[in-house]
Enzyme design. Structure first.
Site, PDB file in Angstrom:
ATOM      1  N   CYS A   9       0.824  -1.211   0.000  1.00  0.00           N
ATOM      2  CA  CYS A   9       0.000   0.000   0.000  1.00  0.00           C
ATOM      3  C   CYS A   9       0.860   1.263   0.000  1.00  0.00           C
ATOM      4  O   CYS A   9       0.381   2.351  -0.324  1.00  0.00           O
ATOM      5  CB  CYS A   9      -0.954   0.002   1.192  1.00  0.00           C
ATOM      6  N   ARG A  51       4.244   1.336  -1.438  1.00  0.00           N
ATOM      7  CA  ARG A  51       5.294   1.405  -2.452  1.00  0.00           C
ATOM      8  C   ARG A  51       5.112   0.328  -3.511  1.00  0.00           C
ATOM      9  O   ARG A  51       4.467  -0.697  -3.284  1.00  0.00           O
ATOM     10  CB  ARG A  51       6.660   1.235  -1.803  1.00  0.00           C
ATOM     11  N   GLN A  76       4.779  -5.532   9.162  1.00  0.00           N
ATOM     12  CA  GLN A  76       4.176  -6.214   8.025  1.00  0.00           C
ATOM     13  C   GLN A  76       5.074  -6.226   6.799  1.00  0.00           C
ATOM     14  O   GLN A  76       5.039  -7.164   6.001  1.00  0.00           O
ATOM     15  CB  GLN A  76       2.835  -5.562   7.680  1.00  0.00           C
TER      16      GLN A  76
END
Length: 584
Positions: free
Chosen positions: A50, A52, A112
């Site tokens: 979300c 890169r 993450q």
């Protein structure tokens, strides 16, 4: 290092631009395969989150990473060049090591990204696009990032997109306890968001495509609802979070408008965006994307922990650099190992033959001895990487190679055509060297009369020909070569085995020859014999007989006349049945 990357992230472009380059897992896998299959990269990994999108290449692809990513996404390179950053070599490797442990994330220190880097490598591996260099680079980055996560905490509090979302929503909506919420998407990000909202006291429903008890993992306290019911639930919720991997909107303004029954906050955690931005214009609706949610104030960083983390990453990066540097001597190490094992077997084979074993037992023992000898020598040779300074690797390996009975200069990967010796004269006669071109990648720059002659001469020899020129003659197009219909650009020679410059422009031909020479690729320049690594002969062929004619690049008319004479008199000098018999 032949490692290059181009990337776009939230520090350089808003979500509306980033989503044009975002990819689903299947799209990233196919794009990595295409980069190798169609553009000549040795390896390719695509990392898309979300925050890169990054394209990683090893080897010499026919396009630079940014241009290649644009080609894969069908984007115009001129439109967003300033939004991308390009890195190569150790700078690129260092970036990946820092990225994997959250130092480059929009939410600093989040965990993450570590999983996402590993997943990107897995997708490339499944697509057959992860070569040894990118495989080792990404695994090394993940390993070092895990060491950082185990040893230190980069921020004073736990950080993740879900944690940032909760804090953002409390600032926008106040206390969240009792708020009815709908989470669209039950992937990893959706589950993290739902779990955080439950812990904040929200009443959470989560969409699933097909729900059967035990088949879908839902956080405790979350109610499963069908994805198709999402619109009917809107009147009963005050918060909607969408976090899917879909390339399409999960909520559109035209559908949402009639369903709203009061003030509703929409949080879009996806890139490309899940929620139609036009929903923000509906009465009572507030829409926030990932930049609005995760941007702004950063978490407080622990400077001592950061210093320790950088030390851990530096150690991992140094180990990767040593591995990469040692690759240059690997061919010699393997050949030396084979020579040493062969020498050992020559000394023990007579003894083994005299043991009186049965034929099968005797061969089994010899095979075991051969394998053990190769493993022992390999362990010693490859152990030099750990015990010797890097500047001694090559001379030490050369000495061991000679001692084992090898040549003074062991053949390296990619050996093809010997380059002219220093001090050679431009007009010296050239030795005819016949080469198997089957499946060789050849770049022909030019599309006119001279280029057509070269293309037609090459066509019967099984090579993979790419023709680069803005105007291509019908003769070339009829051959079925790969056509790149534009002028020559810097980087076009990369990834080819041979390069032919055959335009009518001296400056272009010179540029082609110079780039090929820098890349170590043999080149022929049609209008400058002194810039040629080899001369392109006039070819006379009949069945298995192939004759190449050259006048050392100085007299094309003489070479053509000689070739024409050979063709005309071939029947007279050599009966057809002779060459036909040779071909069979």
């Amino acid at each position: 290092m032949e490692i290059r990357m181009a990337g776009i992230d939230s520090s350089r472009a808003p979500v509306g631009v980033r989503e044009r380059f975002a990819m689903t897992a299947s799209a990233a896998s196919e794009a990595a395969a295409r980069a190798c299959r169609e553009f000549g990269a040795k390896g390719c990994v695509l990392l898309s989150t979300c925050n890169r999108t990054e394209l990683w290449l090893s080897g010499r692809a026919s396009l630079e990473p940014y241009e290649l990513l644009c080609a894969l996404r069908g984007a115009e390179p001129g439109a967003h060049r300033d939004c991308f950053v390009r890195r190569e070599g150790l700078e690129a490797a260092e970036h990946l090591f820092q990225l994997a442990c959250g130092m480059k994330s929009q939410v600093f220190g989040e965990d993450q990204i570590l999983t996402q880097v590993g997943t990107a490598l897995s997708l490339a591996r499944e697509a057959g696009a992860a070569d040894a260099v990118l495989e080792t680079l990404f695994r090394s980055a993940v390993t070092s990032a895990k060491k950082v996560k185990t040893a230190v905490r980069l921020t004073e509090a736990d950080q993740s997109v879900a944690v940032r979302m909760e804090a953002f929503l409390k600032g926008v909506m106040g206390p969240l306890a009792g708020t009815p919420c709908l989470v669209i998407g039950n992937g990893e990000m959706g589950r993290l968001a739902a779990r955080r909202l439950v812990e904040a006291g929200c009443r959470v429903s989560m969409t699933v495509r097909r729900y059967r008890h035990g088949e879908v993992s839902l956080p405790d306290g979350v109610e499963a609802v069908s994805y198709e019911e999402r619109l009917s639930l809107l009147p009963r919720v005050r918060l909607v979070v969408s976090a899917t991997a879909s390339p399409h909107y999960t909520l559109r303004a035209a559908e949402v408008g009639p369903a709203l029954a009061g003030p509703t906050v929409f949080c879009d955690l996806a890139v490309p965006r899940d929620i139609d931005p036009a929903i923000a214009s509906l009465p009572g609706a507030r829409v926030y994307d990932t930049d609005g949610i995760c941007g702004g104030a950063d978490a407080r960083r622990d400077e001592a922990a950061l210093t320790r983390a950088r030390e851990i990453l530096a150690d991992g990066l140094a180990e990767f650099a040593r591995w990469y540097g040692f690759r240059a001597v690997v061919p010699a190490a393997r050949e030396t190992g084979e020579l040493a094992a062969r020498d050992f077997m020559g000394r023990v084979e007579k003894t083994v033959r005299g043991l009186g074993l049965s034929g099968e037992a005797e061969e089994d023992l010899l095979d075991r001895l051969r394998a053990s000898a190769e493993k022992t020598v390999d362990r010693l040779l490859f152990g030099l990487r750990e015990t010797l300074p890097s500047e001694l690797w090559q001379p030490c390996m050369d000495a061991l190679h000679l001692a084992a009975g090898g040549r003074a200069e062991p053949a390296g990967p990619g050996d093809f055509v010997p380059r002219p010796a220093a001090g050679g004269t431009e007009n010296a006669p050239r030795f005819p060297l016949f080469v198997d071109l089957t499946n060789s990648k050849i770049a022909l720059v030019g599309g006119g009369r001279v280029a057509a002659r070269r293309a037609k001469a090459l066509a019967p020899f099984g090579c993979s020909l790419t023709v680069i020129a803005p105007d291509i003659s019908p003769e070339i197009e009829a051959l079925g070569a790969r056509i790149v219909r534009r002028a020559f650009r810097a980087g076009d020679c990369a990834g080819f085995d041979l390069v032919l410059a055959a335009t009518d422009d001296r400056e272009t031909n010179h540029a082609v020859g110079e780039e090929a020479r820098r890349l170590g690729i043999p080149a022929n320049v049609c209008d400058a014999p002194g810039e040629c690594d080899f001369f392109f002969p006039a070819v006379v062929r009949r069945d298995a007989l192939v004759v190449g004619v050259t006048a050392s690049g100085t007299n094309h008319a003489l070479a053509k006349a000689a070739a024409d004479s050979l063709r005309a008199r071939m029947e007279e000098w050599i009966p057809k049945e002779v060459t036909a018999d040779a071909a069979t």
